[in-house]
Scaffold this active site. Sequence first.
Site, PDB file in Angstrom:
ATOM      1  N   ASP A  54       0.839  -1.205   0.000  1.00 53.82           N
ATOM      2  CA  ASP A  54       0.000   0.000   0.000  1.00 53.82           C
ATOM      3  C   ASP A  54       0.873   1.253   0.000  1.00 53.82           C
ATOM      4  O   ASP A  54       0.364   2.374  -0.049  1.00 53.82           O
ATOM      5  CB  ASP A  54      -1.009  -0.012   1.158  1.00 53.82           C
ATOM      6  CG  ASP A  54      -0.354  -0.116   2.520  1.00 53.82           C
ATOM      7  OD1 ASP A  54       0.879  -0.207   2.592  1.00 53.82           O
ATOM      8  OD2 ASP A  54      -1.092  -0.108   3.529  1.00 53.82           O
ATOM      9  N   SER A  55       2.214   1.049  -0.014  1.00 51.81           N
ATOM     10  CA  SER A  55       3.126   2.172  -0.255  1.00 51.81           C
ATOM     11  C   SER A  55       2.895   2.737  -1.661  1.00 51.81           C
ATOM     12  O   SER A  55       3.402   3.815  -1.991  1.00 51.81           O
ATOM     13  CB  SER A  55       4.586   1.740  -0.080  1.00 51.81           C
ATOM     14  OG  SER A  55       4.829   0.537  -0.789  1.00 51.81           O
ATOM     15  N   ASP A  93      -1.043  -6.108  -0.132  1.00 49.55           N
ATOM     16  CA  ASP A  93      -1.506  -5.476   1.111  1.00 49.55           C
ATOM     17  C   ASP A  93      -3.012  -5.279   1.102  1.00 49.55           C
ATOM     18  O   ASP A  93      -3.567  -4.739   0.121  1.00 49.55           O
ATOM     19  CB  ASP A  93      -0.869  -4.079   1.254  1.00 49.55           C
ATOM     20  CG  ASP A  93       0.400  -4.109   2.076  1.00 49.55           C
ATOM     21  OD1 ASP A  93       0.562  -5.012   2.920  1.00 49.55           O
ATOM     22  OD2 ASP A  93       1.234  -3.206   1.877  1.00 49.55           O
ATOM     23  N   LYS A 123      -1.386  -9.461   2.849  1.00 47.02           N
ATOM     24  CA  LYS A 123      -0.668  -9.013   4.053  1.00 47.02           C
ATOM     25  C   LYS A 123      -1.560  -8.047   4.822  1.00 47.02           C
ATOM     26  O   LYS A 123      -2.225  -7.197   4.224  1.00 47.02           O
ATOM     27  CB  LYS A 123       0.657  -8.339   3.661  1.00 47.02           C
ATOM     28  CG  LYS A 123       1.398  -7.724   4.858  1.00 47.02           C
ATOM     29  CD  LYS A 123       2.855  -7.429   4.579  1.00 47.02           C
ATOM     30  CE  LYS A 123       3.151  -6.117   3.885  1.00 47.02           C
ATOM     31  NZ  LYS A 123       2.684  -4.919   4.618  1.00 47.02           N
ATOM     32  N   GLU A 125      -1.673  -5.555   8.513  1.00 44.13           N
ATOM     33  CA  GLU A 125      -0.884  -4.943   9.579  1.00 44.13           C
ATOM     34  C   GLU A 125      -1.560  -5.180  10.931  1.00 44.13           C
ATOM     35  O   GLU A 125      -2.763  -4.935  11.082  1.00 44.13           O
ATOM     36  CB  GLU A 125      -0.747  -3.428   9.343  1.00 44.13           C
ATOM     37  CG  GLU A 125       0.049  -3.095   8.097  1.00 44.13           C
ATOM     38  CD  GLU A 125       0.276  -1.596   7.923  1.00 44.13           C
ATOM     39  OE1 GLU A 125      -0.105  -0.799   8.804  1.00 44.13           O
ATOM     40  OE2 GLU A 125       0.845  -1.225   6.879  1.00 44.13           O
ATOM     41  N   GLU A 192       8.931  -4.153  10.649  1.00 48.50           N
ATOM     42  CA  GLU A 192       9.389  -2.862  10.112  1.00 48.50           C
ATOM     43  C   GLU A 192       9.944  -1.968  11.213  1.00 48.50           C
ATOM     44  O   GLU A 192       9.292  -1.735  12.244  1.00 48.50           O
ATOM     45  CB  GLU A 192       8.211  -2.170   9.397  1.00 48.50           C
ATOM     46  CG  GLU A 192       8.611  -0.825   8.792  1.00 48.50           C
ATOM     47  CD  GLU A 192       7.617  -0.291   7.773  1.00 48.50           C
ATOM     48  OE1 GLU A 192       6.656  -1.009   7.409  1.00 48.50           O
ATOM     49  OE2 GLU A 192       7.819   0.865   7.339  1.00 48.50           O
TER      50      GLU A 192
HETATM   51  O1  KIV Z   1       3.537  -1.149   1.645  1.00 50.22           O
HETATM   52  C1  KIV Z   1       4.732  -1.472   1.738  1.00 50.22           C
HETATM   53  O2  KIV Z   1       5.578  -1.114   0.914  1.00 50.22           O
HETATM   54  C2  KIV Z   1       5.131  -2.293   2.877  1.00 50.22           C
HETATM   55  C3  KIV Z   1       6.599  -2.548   3.060  1.00 50.22           C
HETATM   56  C4  KIV Z   1       7.234  -1.346   3.633  1.00 50.22           C
HETATM   57  C5  KIV Z   1       6.873  -3.753   3.861  1.00 50.22           C
HETATM   58  O3  KIV Z   1       4.317  -2.735   3.634  1.00 50.22           O
END
Ligand code: KIV
Length: 274
Positions: A54-55, A93, A123, A125, A192
Amino acid sequence: MSTELKKKDFKKITTLALLAMKQRGEKISMLTAYDYSMARILDEAGIDVLLVGDSASNVMAGHETTLPITLDQMIYHAQSVVKAIERCLVVVDLPFGSYQGNSREALSSAIRIMKESGAHCVKLEGGEEILESVKRIISSGIPVMGHLGLTPQSIYQFGTYTVRAKEKEEADALLRNAKILEEAGCFAIVLEKIPAALATKVAKEVSIPIIGIGAGSGVDGQVLVVHDMLGITKDFSPRFLRRYLDLYAEIKKATESYISDVKSNDFPNENEQY
Ligand code: KIV
């Protein structure tokens, strides 16, 4: 190494393959990817795991945080990545707001990602607080990667992007949460921005692969945001980041040359036209 060799010599990476890598002490390589062209290069280079993170909210859409990106947008990015890959495992994510409400909503978001993108895993969080959702998703047959430590979807609760779990209470909670996620059936966990000693301890005390970002070298693998690793982003320089290229400068220089060639009528030349 040629693409032909790669395709012939390497099997597809699965969650079980990652576990086997941990067991034999082979480090796992993971990068983010959000689009077809980049994912194709990274997969061909032999990356083990691509994370449709989600980055994307930051590096693709220019938002300040990961919070605004939607489930539909994540599915769009995941579809593009999945089309490009031959070998690596693709993890996506679940974005903010698509799983925190309740476990039924979490499962339906995860199912949408799997059905509509063709990705292999999701994934989420968090630890204990999302346990019901993690278990429900796993019980439907979808592999789940956990994410502990600095969890950017909670940035407004943390208030800063500084290192997490430096104090004993938070460190103990993180180790406990890692064990809870392992017990729930997660196939791996991202840690992280936490102290290296704590990350090493977690990697030793759980049997599933631990992938670090800013968590030192004592874990089972490493992940970076590809735009940071290639130097496309330029205003983000945490201590844990190693830049392998300065693509920002390279792309800018190439663009300046192109502009100059167009303005001076040097491009296209006789060989570049019909
Ligand atoms: O969204 C992302 O890029 C991440 C990484 C920083 C692990 O969750």
